[in-house]
Design a protein around this motif. Structure first.
Motif, PDB file in Angstrom:
ATOM      1  N   MET A 177       0.887  -1.082   0.060  1.00  0.00           N
ATOM      2  CA  MET A 177       0.112  -0.057  -0.013  1.00  0.00           C
ATOM      3  C   MET A 177       1.018   1.174   0.172  1.00  0.00           C
ATOM      4  N   LEU A 178       2.002   1.318   0.890  1.00  0.00           N
ATOM      5  CA  LEU A 178       2.691   2.344   0.956  1.00  0.00           C
ATOM      6  C   LEU A 178       3.613   2.665  -0.655  1.00  0.00           C
ATOM      7  N   THR A 179       4.038   1.550  -1.150  1.00  0.00           N
ATOM      8  CA  THR A 179       4.740   1.545  -2.350  1.00  0.00           C
ATOM      9  C   THR A 179       3.827   2.333  -3.656  1.00  0.00           C
ATOM     10  N   TYR A 180       2.206   1.694  -3.477  1.00  0.00           N
ATOM     11  CA  TYR A 180       1.354   1.897  -4.508  1.00  0.00           C
ATOM     12  C   TYR A 180       0.995   3.553  -4.135  1.00  0.00           C
ATOM     13  N   SER A 181       1.008   4.212  -2.810  1.00  0.00           N
ATOM     14  CA  SER A 181       0.546   5.621  -2.618  1.00  0.00           C
ATOM     15  C   SER A 181       1.963   6.252  -3.004  1.00  0.00           C
ATOM     16  N   ILE A 182       3.090   6.003  -2.954  1.00  0.00           N
ATOM     17  CA  ILE A 182       3.963   6.958  -3.409  1.00  0.00           C
ATOM     18  C   ILE A 182       4.316   6.742  -4.800  1.00  0.00           C
ATOM     19  N   SER A 183       4.479   5.619  -5.503  1.00  0.00           N
ATOM     20  CA  SER A 183       4.382   5.667  -6.811  1.00  0.00           C
ATOM     21  C   SER A 183       3.347   6.110  -7.732  1.00  0.00           C
ATOM     22  N   SER A 214      -1.226   2.572 -14.195  1.00  0.00           N
ATOM     23  CA  SER A 214      -1.025   1.456 -14.146  1.00  0.00           C
ATOM     24  C   SER A 214       0.430   0.884 -13.498  1.00  0.00           C
ATOM     25  N   LEU A 215       1.440   1.496 -13.812  1.00  0.00           N
ATOM     26  CA  LEU A 215       2.575   1.448 -13.314  1.00  0.00           C
ATOM     27  C   LEU A 215       2.685   1.296 -12.030  1.00  0.00           C
ATOM     28  N   ALA A 216       1.923   2.183 -11.155  1.00  0.00           N
ATOM     29  CA  ALA A 216       1.816   1.917  -9.621  1.00  0.00           C
ATOM     30  C   ALA A 216       1.437   0.691  -9.318  1.00  0.00           C
ATOM     31  N   ALA A 266       2.512  -4.631  -6.873  1.00  0.00           N
ATOM     32  CA  ALA A 266       2.672  -6.067  -6.768  1.00  0.00           C
ATOM     33  C   ALA A 266       4.008  -6.516  -6.974  1.00  0.00           C
ATOM     34  N   ALA A 267       5.045  -5.668  -7.634  1.00  0.00           N
ATOM     35  CA  ALA A 267       6.452  -6.306  -7.618  1.00  0.00           C
ATOM     36  C   ALA A 267       6.954  -6.072  -6.311  1.00  0.00           C
ATOM     37  N   ALA A 268       6.597  -5.025  -5.364  1.00  0.00           N
ATOM     38  CA  ALA A 268       7.167  -4.988  -3.996  1.00  0.00           C
ATOM     39  C   ALA A 268       6.702  -6.024  -3.104  1.00  0.00           C
ATOM     40  N   PHE A 269       5.286  -6.438  -3.216  1.00  0.00           N
ATOM     41  CA  PHE A 269       4.698  -7.428  -2.563  1.00  0.00           C
ATOM     42  C   PHE A 269       5.550  -8.752  -2.779  1.00  0.00           C
ATOM     43  N   TRP A 321      11.518 -12.407   0.242  1.00  0.00           N
ATOM     44  CA  TRP A 321      12.587 -12.188   0.819  1.00  0.00           C
ATOM     45  C   TRP A 321      12.484 -12.640   2.599  1.00  0.00           C
ATOM     46  N   MET A 322      11.420 -12.218   2.681  1.00  0.00           N
ATOM     47  CA  MET A 322      11.049 -12.466   4.247  1.00  0.00           C
ATOM     48  C   MET A 322      10.808 -13.956   4.582  1.00  0.00           C
TER      49      MET A 322
END
Length: 491
Positions: A49-55, A189-191, A196-199, A205-206
């Motif tokens: 959500m944070l990545t989507y909001s910023i991007s 749409s790039l956001a 999705a890529a960040a998720f 990684w986790m």
């Protein structure tokens, strides 16, 4: 009663409570994969959500659309201002005429006051009409587009019911709205792709370390399945995967122990066959030899024949004893013998048994000493089987004692257990040899000659009987002093 309020104490209590709750949550999370997955998913969703909001806030400025809109609020505000001027100030018609003729009105709007029949009573300079259709006026005033968007050149009309010097009518204001340029920003749409890529990246990684650990467990199982029972997986966590690793190691240890026991049982079986063959063949050979002499009448007189017969009979009894011992040991090892347990006074049992063996001890230049407590100690045992245990220990003590000497039978109470020890003095036994004394066919003497001892099953049978009573039996040696002890639970 005065109450003192200490805000710092409350803050400290809240801090300590929060620390305890955090520690408890961390411990619970370390022990549960489910909680770890919930935490991981929550963190990934928050990061998404944070990545989507910023991007999206950055990229949406490149997706803007310009539209022309018209502002009608000035016309409505002006009409409301005129209505309030008339309503609250009780103005005359002349005052109203002067007010609407002000340049700020006359240059922009058409303003007029009409009566209910539509006649224009007074107006500003932009109005040319003298009669207005009230019905059309209301219809046109209410005919507005959605969301207040007006096409260029379309006149907007707003009217308000008022009363001027007792005459009722309508204050009508008309004008063309001012256009302005409005920009609309659409989501990129790039956001969505970045979110999705960040998720995916963060979740990968986790969970990477856990997945690697699962792969290690799978490889460990594969290695164990190949027969490498010395392999152990590493227990890296306290959660279900750590428990699984512990169970895998336990399974491997149990499997290794089972295989070793099977191998040991196979070796023992082979040794048993060899030993039984040896111990059966020796007396059987002598019996057959003396019987052949009797059959061939190869003796000088009847007295010699009787001697041969007695020897053959003695060896037959020994052969029978060996077979009986072997049969009893096999049944005890396989738990095929049912124990008829009853409550017995162990003092009286040992007193009676030792009294029966006094003569046997004296024949071997030994003195049998008994140390029994005055308190009657009751145990729940199979008396016949337990008599065989103590009889074996006493006869072994007499057989292997230094002559002359003393054999001692001592009984002591230890809380809710009773311990009986048979002590004699003989050749020292190495400590590493003591546990082997209860193995079948084992003799401290390397020689397998029956003349040096019994069948080699007596102590093995004794241990099987004691184990069947959930007791303990062991041997101790200090220089020439040798002790065999039995421990049973009191009834």
């Amino acid at each position: 009663m005065k109450l003192n309020f200490f805000p710092f104490n409350m803050f400290g209590d809240l801090t300590r409570f929060a620390a305890r709750m955090t520690k408890a949550a961390r411990i619970n999370m370390q022990r549960s994969i489910r909680l770890q997955l919930i935490f991981t998913f929550s963190v990934c969703v928050a990061a998404t959500m944070l990545t989507y909001s910023i991007s999206n806030s950055f990229l949406r400025q490149f997706n803007q659309t310009a539209t022309i809109q018209y502002n009608t609020s000035d016309i409505e505000n002006t009409g409301r201002e005129l209505a309030d001027f008339i309503r609250w100030n009780d103005r005359t018609a002349q005052d109203l005429q002067e007010y609407i003729n002000e340049p700020r009105f006359g240059d922009q709007y058409k303003i007029m006051f009409i009566d209910p029949e539509g006649r224009v009573i007074f107006k500003n300079s932009k109005v040319t009409e003298t009669q207005v259709d009230v019905h059309s006026l209301v219809r046109n005033a209410m005919d507005r587009s959605n969301y207040g968007v007006w096409t260029k050149g379309k006149e907007v009309t707003s009217f308000y019911p008022v009363e001027v010097q007792g005459q009722k009518g309508y204050m009508v204001i008309s004008g063309v709205p001012e256009p302005y340029l409005s920009y609309y920003y659409s989501d990129s749409s790039l956001a969505m792709f970045a979110a999705a890529a960040a998720f995916i990246f963060l979740f990968y990684w986790m969970t990477k370390r856990k997945m690697r650990y699962i792969e290690e467990l799978a490889q460990g199982l594969m290695e164990i399945s190949r027969g490498n029972l010395n392999y152990r997986v590493e227990q890296r966590s306290k959660d279900e995967l750590g428990t699984l690793a512990s169970h895998i190691n336990h399974m491997t240890e149990e499997l290794q122990r089972t295989i070793e026991e099977e191998r040991r049982a196979e070796r023992t079986k082979n040794e048993l066959i060899t030993n039984v063959s040896h111990d059966l063949r020796t007396p059987l050979t002598l019996i057959m030899g003396y019987l052949r002499l009797l059959k061939d009448k190869n003796f000088e007189n009847e007295q010699q024949a009787e001697t041969y017969m007695n020897i053959a009979f003695s060896k037959s009894e020994k052969l029978k004893g060996l077979i009986d011992d072997l049969f009893d040991y096999t049944k005890l090892s396989n738990h095929d013998i049912r124990m008829h347990q009853e409550k017995v006074c162990l003092n009286e049992l040992l007193e009676q048994l030792s009294e029966e063996l006094v003569g046997y001890a004296e024949e071997n230049e030994l003195k049998l000493r008994r140390i029994l407590p005055p308190e009657k100690l009751m145990v729940t045992i199979d008396a016949d089987k337990m008599i065989r245990v103590f009889e074996n220990l006493l006869t072994n003590a007499v057989k292997y004692s230094l002559k002359p000497g003393v054999v001692t039978v001592a009984m002591t109470r230890e809380n809710d257990h009773v311990r009986v020890c048979v002590t004699n003095f003989g050749d020292p036994i190495a400590k590493e040899e003591l546990p082997k004394l209860f193995d079948r066919f084992y003799r401290v003497d390397a020689s397998r000659s029956s003349a040096s001892g019994g069948t080699g099953l007596g102590l093995a049978i004794a241990k099987s009987i004691v184990d069947a009573h959930n007791g303990e039996i062991w041997a101790e040696s200090e220089e020439s002093e040798i002790r065999f002890c039995v421990k049973l639970k009191l009834a």
